[in-house]
Design an enzyme around this catalytic site. Structure first.
Site, short mmCIF file in Angstrom:
data_model
loop_
_atom_site.label_atom_id
_atom_site.label_comp_id
_atom_site.label_asym_id
_atom_site.label_seq_id
_atom_site.Cartn_x
_atom_site.Cartn_y
_atom_site.Cartn_z
N ASP A 1 -29.52 43.11 8.87
CA ASP A 1 -28.25 43.83 8.84
C ASP A 1 -27.69 43.84 7.41
O ASP A 1 -28.04 42.99 6.60
CB ASP A 1 -27.23 43.16 9.76
CG ASP A 1 -27.67 43.22 11.21
OD1 ASP A 1 -28.49 44.08 11.56
OD2 ASP A 1 -27.19 42.37 12.00
N1 URA Z 1 -30.47 39.46 14.03
C1 URA Z 1 -29.28 40.00 13.70
O1 URA Z 1 -28.38 40.04 14.53
N2 URA Z 1 -29.12 40.49 12.48
C2 URA Z 1 -30.07 40.44 11.51
O2 URA Z 1 -29.85 40.89 10.40
C3 URA Z 1 -31.31 39.87 11.87
C4 URA Z 1 -31.49 39.38 13.13
#
Ligand code: URA
Length: 234
Positions: free
Chosen positions: A105
């Site tokens: 993310d």
């Molecule tokens: N899980 C998430 O919620 N976000 C990420 O960036 C990676 C795994």
């Protein structure tokens, strides 16, 4: 495997195909000591020695990189407004087809692989391969034994999708290490959401047996060694 000379020059020197063709037509490229002006000339890069302006051009079929992703950067190849992980690559690592292996993310930091090898990317991401991804999550509440147990049994997300069993361990009261074996959209945040915890900070620290080196600056990018690639699949 044979490859066309213009494609090879464009890929290895990271220049547009049209520029590679011009350079070849101008006689700047030799194959095994002989100047080749035909840009469609095809050869086996494993067997032939290529020189550009009389300097050896080293050959790598694929590039395998890792980056310590900072916050605010998106895991995509291009975006009109936002900075992408590809924008962070040093000039020497820019090549056609380079793409992040899976996604972190925008506000997640840590280990992200980047390559132009689609098969490699598939093998790392595929839930069938069960390559473990380890994260450190800072949460807005405490991690109880019940939460650890429910992660072990496999969390069912709010949309009804069942997750594979995950290994959760407490680092301190509100910080946990979590190991997951797949990569559903926003998986870690959604798993904690199910047990009523919000994720304040999330960092990926390893993929398979390969861990982000501690001395790596945010935004820094390095090439994976053969040993490090082997560790990923360990
Ligand atoms: N899980 C998430 O919620 N976000 C990420 O960036 C990676 C795994």
């Amino acid at each position: 495997m044979k490859i066309r000379l213009d494609k090879f020059i464009s890929n290895q020197l990271n220049i547009p195909r049209s520029m590679a063709r011009t350079q070849i037509k101008r006689g700047k490229v030799s194959v095994d000591g002989e100047v080749i002006r035909d840009f469609a000339f095809s050869f086996d890069p494993e067997l032939s020695k290529i020189r550009y302006k009389n300097e050896a051009v080293s050959y790598k079929e694929h590039l395998y990189l890792y980056i310590n992703k900072p916050k605010g950067v998106i895991s995509a190849t291009e975006d009109k407004q936002k900075q992408t992980v590809i924008d962070l690559l040093p000039e020497a690592f820019r090549r056609q087809g380079m793409a992040p292996v899976g996604r972190l993310d925008r506000d997640t930091t840590g280990l992200l692989l980047i390559t132009d090898d689609g098969d490699f990317a598939h093998n790392v991401i595929s839930p069938k391969k069960q390559i473990v991804k380890t994260y450190i999550a800072e949460l807005d509440g405490d991690i109880t034994e019940e939460i650890i147990e429910s992660f072990k049994n496999g969390i069912t997300l709010a949309d009804g999708k069942k997750c594979l069993p995950a290994v959760l361990s407490r680092v301190c009261e509100n910080t946990a290490e979590i190991k997951i074996y797949e990569g559903k959209y926003h998986q870690v945040k959604r798993m904690f959401g199910v047990v009523g915890l919000g994720v304040n900070e999330l960092k990926r620290i390893s993929i398979g047996g390969f861990s982000l080196p501690e001395n790596m600056e945010l935004g820094e990018c390095r090439e994976l060694t053969d040993e490090e690639i082997a560790l990923i699949f360990e």
